[in-house]
Design a protein around this motif. Structure first.
Motif, PDB file in Angstrom:
ATOM      1  N   TYR A  86      41.449  34.971  26.253  1.00  0.00           N
ATOM      2  CA  TYR A  86      40.727  36.236  26.102  1.00  0.00           C
ATOM      3  C   TYR A  86      41.691  37.399  25.938  1.00  0.00           C
ATOM      4  O   TYR A  86      42.693  37.484  26.629  1.00  0.00           O
ATOM      5  N   HIS A  87      41.337  38.332  25.044  1.00  0.00           N
ATOM      6  CA  HIS A  87      42.094  39.576  24.931  1.00  0.00           C
ATOM      7  C   HIS A  87      41.597  40.486  26.053  1.00  0.00           C
ATOM      8  O   HIS A  87      40.395  40.701  26.194  1.00  0.00           O
ATOM      9  N   PRO A  88      42.509  41.012  26.882  1.00  0.00           N
ATOM     10  CA  PRO A  88      42.068  41.841  28.014  1.00  0.00           C
ATOM     11  C   PRO A  88      41.307  43.085  27.565  1.00  0.00           C
ATOM     12  O   PRO A  88      41.821  43.888  26.785  1.00  0.00           O
ATOM     13  N   GLU A  89      40.097  43.195  28.028  1.00  0.00           N
ATOM     14  CA  GLU A  89      39.272  44.369  27.759  1.00  0.00           C
ATOM     15  C   GLU A  89      38.263  44.511  28.884  1.00  0.00           C
ATOM     16  O   GLU A  89      37.945  43.542  29.561  1.00  0.00           O
ATOM     17  N   LEU A  90      37.785  45.713  29.080  1.00  0.00           N
ATOM     18  CA  LEU A  90      36.778  45.952  30.109  1.00  0.00           C
ATOM     19  C   LEU A  90      35.396  45.695  29.529  1.00  0.00           C
ATOM     20  O   LEU A  90      35.084  46.139  28.422  1.00  0.00           O
ATOM     21  N   VAL A  91      34.578  44.978  30.267  1.00  0.00           N
ATOM     22  CA  VAL A  91      33.208  44.686  29.860  1.00  0.00           C
ATOM     23  C   VAL A  91      32.265  45.142  30.966  1.00  0.00           C
ATOM     24  O   VAL A  91      32.627  45.186  32.134  1.00  0.00           O
ATOM     25  N   THR A  92      31.047  45.478  30.583  1.00  0.00           N
ATOM     26  CA  THR A  92      30.037  45.905  31.546  1.00  0.00           C
ATOM     27  C   THR A  92      29.122  44.730  31.860  1.00  0.00           C
ATOM     28  O   THR A  92      28.559  44.125  30.959  1.00  0.00           O
ATOM     29  N   LEU A  93      29.009  44.429  33.132  1.00  0.00           N
ATOM     30  CA  LEU A  93      28.166  43.331  33.598  1.00  0.00           C
ATOM     31  C   LEU A  93      27.225  43.842  34.670  1.00  0.00           C
ATOM     32  O   LEU A  93      27.457  44.892  35.259  1.00  0.00           O
ATOM     33  N   GLN A  94      26.180  43.083  34.925  1.00  0.00           N
ATOM     34  CA  GLN A  94      25.287  43.436  36.022  1.00  0.00           C
ATOM     35  C   GLN A  94      25.623  42.565  37.223  1.00  0.00           C
ATOM     36  O   GLN A  94      25.812  41.363  37.086  1.00  0.00           O
ATOM     37  N   LEU A 105      37.338  41.277  31.123  1.00  0.00           N
ATOM     38  CA  LEU A 105      36.723  40.062  30.596  1.00  0.00           C
ATOM     39  C   LEU A 105      37.312  38.814  31.235  1.00  0.00           C
ATOM     40  O   LEU A 105      36.585  37.897  31.615  1.00  0.00           O
ATOM     41  N   GLU A 106      38.642  38.782  31.396  1.00  0.00           N
ATOM     42  CA  GLU A 106      39.272  37.594  31.965  1.00  0.00           C
ATOM     43  C   GLU A 106      38.859  37.364  33.420  1.00  0.00           C
ATOM     44  O   GLU A 106      38.665  36.223  33.845  1.00  0.00           O
TER      45      GLU A 106
END
Length: 166
Positions: A86-94, A105-106
């Motif tokens: 995975y390319h490090p990036e911020l993702v929004t999760l619940q 993401l990682e």
């Protein structure tokens, strides 16, 4: 030797910080096996820029070493992660309460795929029965009791989840 039958097939391994390192991830990637997991800060080949960075809550920093990404993120505490997929990036999760949470993401993939022994170690560290004042053999007995109780709970929960969808 343990992973030999699974190498060169494009599998993805999720490991905790006890096993992970940049060198191991590079070697496994040469054998077409991706890795993702947490990382100890004192491992060789860790980028000092990431290790020494002081982060505030919610901040994320990463560095690439070949095809291996090392990242650091701070939530309640700093978490070091390593990934080759995975390319490090911020993702929004619940989260489980329905609130939006931003995380790398990682880290989210590691948490999603973490199971068995990782979850066991985590839960036993929260709810451990041994006390400092008892003898070593009693500590071992209580630890085995903790592991047995957690395994029974985990298997029961898995069984109940499968029964619901049948």
């Amino acid at each position: 030797a343990l992973l030999e039958p699974f190498l060169d097939r494009g599998h993805h391994i999720f490991m905790d910080n006890f096993y992970n390192s940049v060198g191991l991830s590079q070697k496994l990637l040469k054998r077409k096996t991706h890795t993702t997991g947490t990382l100890r800060r004192n491992r060789k080949k860790n980028p000092k820029v990431v290790i020494q960075a002081k982060l505030k809550k919610g901040q994320h920093i990463w560095k690439r070493s070949g095809n291996v990404y090392i990242s650091k993120w701070k939530d309640r505490r700093e978490v070091l992660a390593i990934t080759t997929k995975y390319h490090p990036e911020l993702v929004t999760l619940q989260n489980r309460y329905g609130k939006d949470k931003v995380k790398p993401l990682e880290i989210s993939q590691y948490n999603k795929n973490m199971s068995g022994i990782d979850r066991n170690d985590q839960m036993i560290s929260y709810y451990s029965s041994p006390r400092k004042s008892i003898r070593w053999y009693k500590k071992v007995m209580f630890h085995l009791l903790d592991v047995t109780l957690w395994n029974a709970y985990y298997i029961r929960r898995k069984f109940d989840a499968k029964q619901t969808f049948l």
